[in-house]
Scaffold this motif. Structure first.
Motif, mmCIF file in Angstrom:
data_model
loop_
_atom_site.group_PDB
_atom_site.id
_atom_site.type_symbol
_atom_site.label_atom_id
_atom_site.label_comp_id
_atom_site.label_asym_id
_atom_site.label_seq_id
_atom_site.Cartn_x
_atom_site.Cartn_y
_atom_site.Cartn_z
ATOM 1 N N ARG A 285 0.852 -1.185 0.000
ATOM 2 C CA ARG A 285 0.000 0.000 0.000
ATOM 3 C C ARG A 285 0.891 1.240 0.000
ATOM 4 O O ARG A 285 1.653 1.459 0.943
ATOM 5 N N SER B 99 1.342 5.601 -1.544
ATOM 6 C CA SER B 99 0.851 6.776 -2.253
ATOM 7 C C SER B 99 1.776 7.043 -3.425
ATOM 8 O O SER B 99 2.851 6.438 -3.542
ATOM 9 N N GLU C 249 5.224 8.096 -2.207
ATOM 10 C CA GLU C 249 6.039 6.956 -1.762
ATOM 11 C C GLU C 249 6.494 6.130 -2.953
ATOM 12 O O GLU C 249 7.602 5.576 -2.939
ATOM 13 N N SER D 62 -2.756 6.621 -5.711
ATOM 14 C CA SER D 62 -2.647 5.631 -4.641
ATOM 15 C C SER D 62 -2.646 4.226 -5.231
ATOM 16 O O SER D 62 -3.336 3.965 -6.234
ATOM 17 N N GLU E 167 -4.578 10.780 -3.460
ATOM 18 C CA GLU E 167 -3.348 10.466 -2.746
ATOM 19 C C GLU E 167 -3.707 10.106 -1.308
ATOM 20 O O GLU E 167 -4.547 10.748 -0.691
ATOM 21 N N HIS E 168 -3.068 9.077 -0.782
ATOM 22 C CA HIS E 168 -3.401 8.526 0.537
ATOM 23 C C HIS E 168 -4.851 8.049 0.559
ATOM 24 O O HIS E 168 -5.516 8.080 1.593
ATOM 25 N N HIS F 106 -6.299 3.174 3.031
ATOM 26 C CA HIS F 106 -5.908 3.157 4.435
ATOM 27 C C HIS F 106 -5.591 1.721 4.857
ATOM 28 O O HIS F 106 -5.784 0.766 4.089
#
Length: 250
Positions: free
Chosen positions: A106, A108, A111, A130, A153-154, A157
């Protein structure tokens, strides 16, 4: 003020709704398996149901690496295949890492630039911010990852990752059952064909034994030699031989 415990807790209610979404997606997938469809069609339905199970997902794909070379086996939307392609060409990205490590990945887009700069650069401008991938293992021939792409983005969760893992585990079990069922059908078909072949070959042997006055071993050898000369299968030669004999006899 919302209650901290019980059904009035908004966090609890959200979790229940999302679990219901996953359960519903699995149930719809199970109904699909009863329709006796090809595995490719079922995998696409896995993608579509995954989007229902994880609301933040906008696109979904299935990557398969059973032959050592990654390929996209199914997509929720046609243009999603390009997101997988960027990873295959660069040799890096969430779907490949999930398939390789057998772990949920997982990240974004920020990242992704840090972990897989080549992939992130090539995928820039795709509108995806994401990434969420979970390992998908059916058998040694069919395994890889189920990949979700989100525009926020993000957007994914920790709960989304846990729910995708839950959905994928249920999907794997259903897909394995479907795969075994289809393999059984193939084996039954092959067995029927083999039995049919043996029957017509035995008929041809019987005719040769009566006409040539030879035993079964010699009759079969004559059929094999003739099939080699004509470069046709013994069964095809036997079918033709029996049909000719019936026409002459009639």
């Amino acid at each position: 003020m919302a209650e901290q415990n019980g059904s009035g807790d908004p966090v609890t209610e959200q979790l229940v709704r999302q679990l219901d979404d996953v359960t519903g997606a699995v149930e719809r997938l199970s109904r699909t398996l009863d329709q006796d469809e090809d595995l490719d069609v079922i995998l696409r339905r896995v993608c579509l149901q995954a989007i229902h199970a994880i609301p933040e997902a906008d696109l979904a794909t299935v990557t398969m690496v059973g032959d050592g070379t990654p390929k996209t086996a199914a997509v929720s939307h046609d243009h999603a295949v390009h997101l997988d392609g960027h990873q295959y060409r660069s040799g890096q990205g969430p779907c490949l890492e999930s398939a390789r490590t057998k772990k949920v990945v997982r990240v974004s887009v920020t990242e992704a630039h840090q972990r897989w700069p080549a992939f992130a650069s090539s995928a820039a401008g795709s509108g995806v911010a994401s990434f969420l991938s979970a390992p998908l293992f059916i058998d040694e021939e069919y395994h890889g990852s189920l990949n979700l792409y989100g525009e926020k983005e993000h957007g994914f969760h920790a709960l989304d990752a846990a729910l995708l893992e839950l959905y994928t585990a249920a999907a794997e079990a259903a897909l394995r059952a479907a795969r075994r069922y289809r393999q059984s059908l193939e084996h039954i078909g092959q067995l029927k064909e083999a039995l049919g072949s043996r029957a017509v070959i035995d008929q041809a042997k019987g005719i040769l034994m009566a006409v040539r006055r030879v035993d079964a071993e010699v009759a079969f050898r004559l059929l094999v030699e003739q099939s080699q000369r004509e470069n046709v299968k013994v069964r095809e030669l036997a079918v033709r031989f029996v049909a000719t004999a019936v026409e002459v006899g009639g």
